[in-house]
Design a protein around this motif. Structure first.
Motif, PDB file in Angstrom:
ATOM      1  N   GLN A  69       0.825  -1.211   0.000  1.00 30.57           N
ATOM      2  CA  GLN A  69       0.000   0.000   0.000  1.00 30.57           C
ATOM      3  C   GLN A  69       0.857   1.258   0.000  1.00 30.57           C
ATOM      4  N   THR A  70       1.972   1.237   0.704  1.00 29.82           N
ATOM      5  CA  THR A  70       2.866   2.394   0.755  1.00 29.82           C
ATOM      6  C   THR A  70       3.419   2.706  -0.631  1.00 29.82           C
ATOM      7  N   ILE A  71       3.871   1.685  -1.318  1.00 30.30           N
ATOM      8  CA  ILE A  71       4.424   1.887  -2.658  1.00 30.30           C
ATOM      9  C   ILE A  71       3.329   2.337  -3.618  1.00 30.30           C
ATOM     10  N   SER A  72       2.151   1.755  -3.500  1.00 27.91           N
ATOM     11  CA  SER A  72       1.027   2.148  -4.343  1.00 27.91           C
ATOM     12  C   SER A  72       0.616   3.602  -4.093  1.00 27.91           C
ATOM     13  N   THR A  73       0.589   4.011  -2.833  1.00 30.31           N
ATOM     14  CA  THR A  73       0.131   5.351  -2.476  1.00 30.31           C
ATOM     15  C   THR A  73       1.170   6.421  -2.768  1.00 30.31           C
ATOM     16  N   PHE A  74       2.422   6.172  -2.434  1.00 31.26           N
ATOM     17  CA  PHE A  74       3.442   7.215  -2.506  1.00 31.26           C
ATOM     18  C   PHE A  74       4.509   6.990  -3.576  1.00 31.26           C
ATOM     19  N   GLY A  75       4.635   5.781  -4.085  1.00 32.35           N
ATOM     20  CA  GLY A  75       5.755   5.450  -4.960  1.00 32.35           C
ATOM     21  C   GLY A  75       5.582   5.855  -6.406  1.00 32.35           C
ATOM     22  N   GLY A  76       4.359   5.775  -6.902  1.00 32.47           N
ATOM     23  CA  GLY A  76       4.140   6.073  -8.310  1.00 32.47           C
ATOM     24  C   GLY A  76       5.001   5.177  -9.173  1.00 32.47           C
ATOM     25  N   SER A  77       5.629   5.760 -10.191  1.00 31.69           N
ATOM     26  CA  SER A  77       6.497   4.988 -11.082  1.00 31.69           C
ATOM     27  C   SER A  77       7.965   5.182 -10.722  1.00 31.69           C
ATOM     28  N   SER A  78       8.221   5.731  -9.552  1.00 32.89           N
ATOM     29  CA  SER A  78       9.583   6.012  -9.125  1.00 32.89           C
ATOM     30  C   SER A  78      10.328   4.751  -8.733  1.00 32.89           C
ATOM     31  N   LYS A  79      11.653   4.828  -8.838  1.00 31.77           N
ATOM     32  CA  LYS A  79      12.500   3.794  -8.260  1.00 31.77           C
ATOM     33  C   LYS A  79      12.415   3.977  -6.745  1.00 31.77           C
ATOM     34  N   ILE A  80      12.347   2.884  -6.008  1.00 35.21           N
ATOM     35  CA  ILE A  80      12.226   2.932  -4.551  1.00 35.21           C
ATOM     36  C   ILE A  80      13.519   2.394  -3.939  1.00 35.21           C
ATOM     37  N   THR A  81      14.068   3.158  -2.986  1.00 38.67           N
ATOM     38  CA  THR A  81      15.238   2.695  -2.260  1.00 38.67           C
ATOM     39  C   THR A  81      14.923   2.684  -0.763  1.00 38.67           C
ATOM     40  N   LEU A  82      15.753   1.984  -0.011  1.00 37.16           N
ATOM     41  CA  LEU A  82      15.643   1.973   1.439  1.00 37.16           C
ATOM     42  C   LEU A  82      16.999   1.603   2.012  1.00 37.16           C
ATOM     43  N   TRP A  83      17.170   1.867   3.295  1.00 35.61           N
ATOM     44  CA  TRP A  83      18.374   1.483   4.022  1.00 35.61           C
ATOM     45  C   TRP A  83      17.974   0.486   5.085  1.00 35.61           C
ATOM     46  N   VAL A  84      18.759  -0.560   5.236  1.00 36.20           N
ATOM     47  CA  VAL A  84      18.484  -1.589   6.240  1.00 36.20           C
ATOM     48  C   VAL A  84      19.779  -1.879   7.000  1.00 36.20           C
ATOM     49  N   LEU A  85      19.640  -2.091   8.288  1.00 37.33           N
ATOM     50  CA  LEU A  85      20.794  -2.340   9.142  1.00 37.33           C
ATOM     51  C   LEU A  85      21.419  -3.690   8.818  1.00 37.33           C
ATOM     52  N   LYS A  86      22.713  -3.672   8.566  1.00 39.14           N
ATOM     53  CA  LYS A  86      23.449  -4.906   8.312  1.00 39.14           C
ATOM     54  C   LYS A  86      23.260  -5.822   9.527  1.00 39.14           C
ATOM     55  N   GLY A  87      22.933  -7.073   9.275  1.00 40.80           N
ATOM     56  CA  GLY A  87      22.681  -8.018  10.360  1.00 40.80           C
ATOM     57  C   GLY A  87      21.205  -8.184  10.680  1.00 40.80           C
ATOM     58  N   ASN A  88      20.360  -7.295  10.172  1.00 43.80           N
ATOM     59  CA  ASN A  88      18.916  -7.420  10.386  1.00 43.80           C
ATOM     60  C   ASN A  88      18.367  -8.373   9.318  1.00 43.80           C
ATOM     61  N   ASP A  89      18.710  -9.650   9.482  1.00 42.31           N
ATOM     62  CA  ASP A  89      18.420 -10.653   8.460  1.00 42.31           C
ATOM     63  C   ASP A  89      16.932 -10.823   8.186  1.00 42.31           C
ATOM     64  N   ARG A  90      16.123 -10.678   9.206  1.00 43.63           N
ATOM     65  CA  ARG A  90      14.667 -10.810   9.006  1.00 43.63           C
ATOM     66  C   ARG A  90      14.155  -9.712   8.062  1.00 43.63           C
ATOM     67  N   ALA A  91      14.585  -8.479   8.288  1.00 40.51           N
ATOM     68  CA  ALA A  91      14.161  -7.374   7.419  1.00 40.51           C
ATOM     69  C   ALA A  91      14.725  -7.543   6.013  1.00 40.51           C
TER      70      ALA A  91
END
Length: 157
Positions: A106-128
């Motif tokens: 829903q977040t990508i649908s609502t705010f992402g549009g046709s944009s490339k989406i990036t994120l940062w995730v903590l190294k070692g947070n294997d579940r995420a």
């Protein structure tokens, strides 16, 4: 799946709830991934203040009309065709029930549009990391060092 709703955050009480979810999620998720003294600095009051200060582009995941998760997306400065998933958090008891997937979709649908989406995730947070990879994200090779560890950048492919 648990009966839920996903909606924009609009009221002061919703901002308070988001602040709680943010704080509690950090305590539940990062205990073994971050230094304890750093986690102690993440207070409920600071998280609530941040929720009120930055309410834009935030969706709440509610169960029984109470926030149990949230997501935020923002524009990336100097880049017109990319957006950043700034945060997505669920209380631990609601993880692993496909609710995070619904919230991210829903977040990508609502705010992402046709944009490339990036994120940062903590190294070692294997579940995420596993969660994001299942959704179609992968590492792009960028890393940044923070006071509590290293974050890895992922992009939706």
């Amino acid at each position: 799946m648990i009966d839920h709703e996903i909606c924009p955050m609009t009221t002061n009480s919703e901002m308070d709830e988001k602040g709680y979810v943010h704080w509690k999620s950090w305590q539940e998720t990062y205990t073994d991934l971050m230094p304890e003294d750093y986690l102690r600095k993440i207070t409920l009051q600071k998280c609530v203040e941040m929720a009120h200060k930055f309410p834009q582009s935030t969706l709440l995941l509610k169960v029984d009309n109470k926030a149990v998760g949230f997501s935020c997306m923002s524009e990336i400065r100097d880049t017109k065709d990319a957006k950043e998933l700034v945060a997505i958090y669920l209380l631990k008891e609601y993880q692993g029930k496909k609710l995070g997937y619904e919230l991210l979709k829903q977040t990508i649908s609502t705010f992402g549009g046709s944009s490339k989406i990036t994120l940062w995730v903590l190294k070692g947070n294997d579940r995420a990391i596993s969660f994001y990879k299942k959704f179609g994200f992968d590492f792009n090779g960028n890393e940044k060092e923070l006071p509590f560890g290293v974050e890895l950048q992922m992009e939706m492919q």
